[in-house]
Motif scaffolding. Structure first.
Motif: not given
Ligand SMILES: Nc1ncnc2c1ncn2[C@@H]1O[C@H](COP(=O)(O)OP(=O)(O)OP(=O)(O)O)[C@@H](O)[C@H]1O
Ligand SMILES: [Mg+2]
Lengths: 249, 216
Positions: A43, A163-164
């Protein structure tokens, strides 16, 4: 020339060096998947790219323009890089349509009616044109994430960072988001995606990057990474996440 | 007569709330986003004006300037004294509201290319104002009553009139003060009802916010 280039990115939080010199290049239209254990700096790396977290050292270029240059217009450059967050971060006081159009009116200065039309188009693309009046809190997680993808798309970015995007979702909602992302990748969007959804990686990734402890351990195309990883840690990790996450698609 | 005088309280109330809202918003924004220097200054402001009794502030603002030959009308002095005091309280309500907004909101705004100021104006303030309404009902109830304090600087407000009635007809004293009590009950009640209505109107559908926490 590659669309995105990150060179030797370093970032430290207190004593801990989170990124220890990460470099990568992404070609136009490419989809790159970043995997790696928790706390590895994935991240942080994405946020270093759009300067939400400025790196301590290293440089980033978007389409030849240096994003890390002290004199660059960072707001203008950020508008060219979409960012899709793990927990969506839709603007909670705005309805779906305004969430998607606000960047167009406030950042790009597009007239309200035109922004509305463009926003509608993107909402259709993610299959939510029937929810334009709903507020984020009235949507399921999967719907919220699709709105946030539409919000990124509406800006017509050169690249989208994810991000995820599915890891805050209930398992039954992951599919609808991945479906949208797969479609995007096939339509030629340039995407840098942190995810552990290996089904997605197999389907559309041009390249998989394995990160650990703030460095890139190995990168390669999915076939090679899955069948013949060069680094033993890569194989171990891939086995682990395939076990954990399965291969939802 | 009492009702006419009440109008002065209401005028003072609106003037001080408006001043308090304006200054309070600025102070809160400086405290959260102003960086070290401005942030400390804003925090100091809020701290100082919350720790001085309202009466002392009224005296300071009314008699202070006259020491230097500047005569301020009682209404202005009262508005400044009570408005500044209220701004200190309002700033803390508003600051709490800003800080209750998840950081992701600003991150999302910045990541689409908004400047910090744009993010504050288009994303943070609209949400923080909504979150502040409950706290403001409280502040409203307390400043409504504070307006009677302005009688110490000679403002012809309702309590002063009750006092005049008492001086002239002592037998009516009880009645006059009872009337004042009723007037303030009605003011507080209707004010709170209106704020409650506003809160309902502005509520974001589906969103549960309670004491600054947000449930998904
Ligand atoms: N703002 C911050 N302040 C201090 N430390 C931070 C901050 N952000 C991240 N870190 C630390 O940096 C390290 C890397 O965090 P990061 O979130 O980038 O990891 P990640 O690879 O994305 O992990 P995950 O898979 O859990 O999301 C962690 O040890 C984290 O505690
Ligand atoms: Mg992460």
């Amino acid at each position: 020339m590659s669309l995105l280039k990150a060179e030797n990115i370093h970032k430290r939080y207190g004593k801990e060096e989170v990124l220890k010199g990460v470099s990568l290049e992404l070609e136009r239209g490419e989809t790159m998947v970043v995997i790696g254990p928790s706390g590895t700096g994935k991240s942080t790396f994405l946020r270093c790219i759009n300067q939400l977290t400025p790196p301590d050292k290293g440089r980033v270029w978007l389409d030849g323009v240096e994003v890390t240059h002290p004199k660059c217009n960072i707001n203008r450059l950020r508008a060219q890089m979409g960012f899709v967050f793990q927990d969506f971060n839709l603007f909670s006081h705005l309805n779906t349509l305004r969430n998607v159009s606000i960047g167009l009116t406030k950042v790009k200065g597009i007239r309200k009616e035109d922004a509305r039309k463009l926003a509608m188009k993107e909402l259709e693309r993610v299959g939510l044109d029937d929810k334009i009046d709903a507020y984020p809190a009235q949507l399921s997680g999967g719907q919220q994430q699709r709105v946030s993808i539409a919000r990124a798309l509406a800006m017509e970015p050169k690249l989208i960072l994810f991000d995820e995007p599915t890891s805050a979702l209930d398992p039954e909602l992951i599919g609808e988001v991945l479906e949208v992302m797969i479609k995007l990748a096939k339509d030629g969007m340039t995407m840098l995606v942190v995810t552990h959804e290996m089904g997605f990686a197999r389907a559309v990734a041009d390249e998989i990057v394995f990160m650990e402890h703030g460095v890139i351990v190995e990168q390669g195309n999915p076939q090679q990474m899955f069948s013949a990883p060069k680094h033993p840690r890569t194989g171990e990790f891939l086995n682990k996440i395939t076990e954990l996450y399965g291969e939802t698609e | 007569m009492l009702l006419r005088a009440t109008l002065i309280n209401i005028e003072l109330l609106f003037a001080l709330l408006f001043l308090g809202l304006l200054l309070g918003t600025v102070v809160a924004l400086l405290q959260v986003y102003g960086g070290r220097f401005a942030g400390t200054l804003a925090a100091g402001y809020a701290w100082v004006f919350r720790s001085i009794p309202a009466l002392v502030l009224l005296f300071l603002f009314y008699f202070g300037p006259s020491q230097f030959g500047v005569n301020i009308p009682p209404f202005i002095a009262a508005t400044l004294a009570l408005g500044i005091r209220s701004s200190a309280y309002q700033s803390q309500i508003f600051r709490g509201a800003i800080q209750a907004i998840p950081q992701g909101q600003m991150m999302a705004a910045r990541s689409m290319g908004m400047s910090r100021l744009q993010g504050i104006i288009t994303i943070i303030i609209p949400q923080a104002l909504r979150l502040s309404l409950a706290g403001w009902s409280n502040e409203f109830s307390s400043v409504v009553k504070d307006t009677t304090l302005a009688y110490v600087v000679g403002l012809n407000e309702v309590l002063r009139h009750a006092r005049i009635i008492m001086d002239r007809h002592y037998e009516l004293a009880m009645l006059a003060y009872l009337a004042v009590a009723v007037i303030f009950f009605v003011l507080t009640y209707s004010g709170n009802r209106s704020l409650g209505w506003l809160e309902g109107r502005l509520r974001i559908p589906g969103l549960q916010m309670k004491g600054g926490t947000q449930n998904k």
